[in-house]
Design a protein around this motif. Structure first.
Motif: not given
Length: 394
Positions: A263-286
């Protein structure tokens, strides 16, 4: 009367003798000067051939060079003299520029070439006419001949706006000549070496500087739904400095960030598995793409190249650190969904390892990858702490 004539004759003879003496003196002086000039020139040439090697090198550099025989290549005396005058008239001792690149301080800035490229040139004609099309982008692939059909399909999706460079880990290069595109590619061979080993040694930022984008891809990628020119347009449209195509969902997806969205041309962030990202703007969520098929702008590649460690050849851990090369990473790094690829998971370089302690070759390679990931993170953490401590920022 006769006495007068006799005296006149004697005086006339004396005048003639004086004139002859004067003429002889002048002629002797002129001949002597010419001889001195010739002798000086010969002495200079002897000195040139026996002592002053730097000057001799300059002397030779001024002459036309060509791999032709003496009978096929003639240099006129006037051309030689003109070249010699040009060499001697320059006064390089006046040039000392600390603003020049290191080691070139004695060169005039106008002659310095700080960058290079992978453009192929002719052996004849005018160099300004060599390139009908000057490629704007670079595709670098690390390949084995067994995947030739996959690579051929992949390259077909890249236009003449791309330069191609193939890194051969199996030593087989000449067989690729069956493909027409291979004849305009650069081929570099070193057995059992990885993509990031090659990239560190042959893709220096000053070598790839003419290219707007550098594609550094694996060999086992399906490109049925991908076109390189359309991809580049989307990257520019969305301001991505580091990117990758979306991946067709399958069992080989370790990161949700790289999964293609419909549903998108490009995406820059994602909601990863629980506990994988302590910051939504940092890898591996963005701020994250994988090392499988990354695409760098020339500016971001200059930073990324300097992070590649010479001895950590698999590049594991590098993808999680790419965010350090752009600001802000959660806006400049992304996945292009509208142009996606498939990871075929074909046996390739992983099987080039050695079977040790009862383990298959690929298992030893995987163990090395995991070790390198931890070691890269250790080095990054140590380097960062050292900097903060040195500059009293902790």
């Amino acid at each position: 009367m006769n006495r007068i004539r006799s005296d006149f004759h004697k005086k006339s003879t004396g005048y003639k003798l004086i004139a002859v003496a004067i003429c002889s003196t002048v002629m002797g002086y002129l001949i002597g000067s010419s001889f001195s000039s010739i002798l000086t020139e010969k002495v200079e040439m002897i000195h040139l051939n026996t002592e002053d090697t730097d000057y001799r090198a300059d002397y030779k550099s001024a002459l036309p060079k060509c791999s032709l025989s003496n009978s096929e290549w003639q240099i006129s005396r006037s051309d030689f003299a003109s070249s010699t005058v040009n060499i001697r008239s320059g006064d390089s001792s006046k040039i000392r520029l600390t603003t020049n690149p290191r080691g070139t301080e004695t060169l005039p800035p106008g002659i310095i070439e700080t960058h290079s490229d992978f453009y192929l040139h002719q052996l004849h004609g005018n160099s300004g006419e060599d390139l009908v099309v000057k490629p704007k982008y670079l595709l670098a692939l690390t390949v084995g001949y067994l995947q030739k059909d996959v690579i051929n399909s992949l390259v077909s999706k890249f236009s003449e706006n791309f330069s191609f460079i193939l890194f051969h880990y199996d030593g087989r290069t000449s067989e690729w000549n069956q493909f027409e595109w291979s004849k305009r590619a650069i081929h570099i061979s070193a057995r059992k070496q990885t993509k990031w080993w090659y990239a560190k040694r042959f893709l220096h930022p000053d070598i790839v500087a003419p290219y707007e984008y550098i594609f550094i891809w694996d060999e086992d990628l399906g490109v049925e739904h991908f076109t390189a020119e359309k991809y580049v347009k989307l990257v520019k449209k969305h301001g991505l400095e580091i990117s990758q195509p979306g991946l067709e969902p399958n069992n080989s997806l370790p990161w949700l960030m790289t999964k293609r969205r419909e549903d998108a041309e490009v995406h820059k962030e994602v909601e990863e598995r629980p506990g994988w990202c302590h910051d939504p703007h940092l890898p591996p969520c963005a701020g994250f793409v994988e090392i499988m098929a990354p695409v760098f702008s020339r500016e971001s590649w200059r930073c990324a190249w300097h992070m590649i460690q010479n001895d950590l050849v698999h590049g594991w851990g590098l993808d999680l650190a790419l965010r350090r090369c752009v600001e802000p990473p959660h806006e400049k790094i992304g996945v292009v969904d509208a142009q996606w690829i498939e990871h075929k998971v074909l046996p390739s370089l992983g099987n080039q390892g050695e079977a040790l302690d009862g383990r298959a070759p690929w298992e030893g390679v995987r163990a090395r990858c995991n070790f390198e990931w931890k070691e890269f993170e250790r080095r990054m953490d140590a380097a960062e702490k050292d900097y903060l401590h040195t500059h009293h920022l902790q």
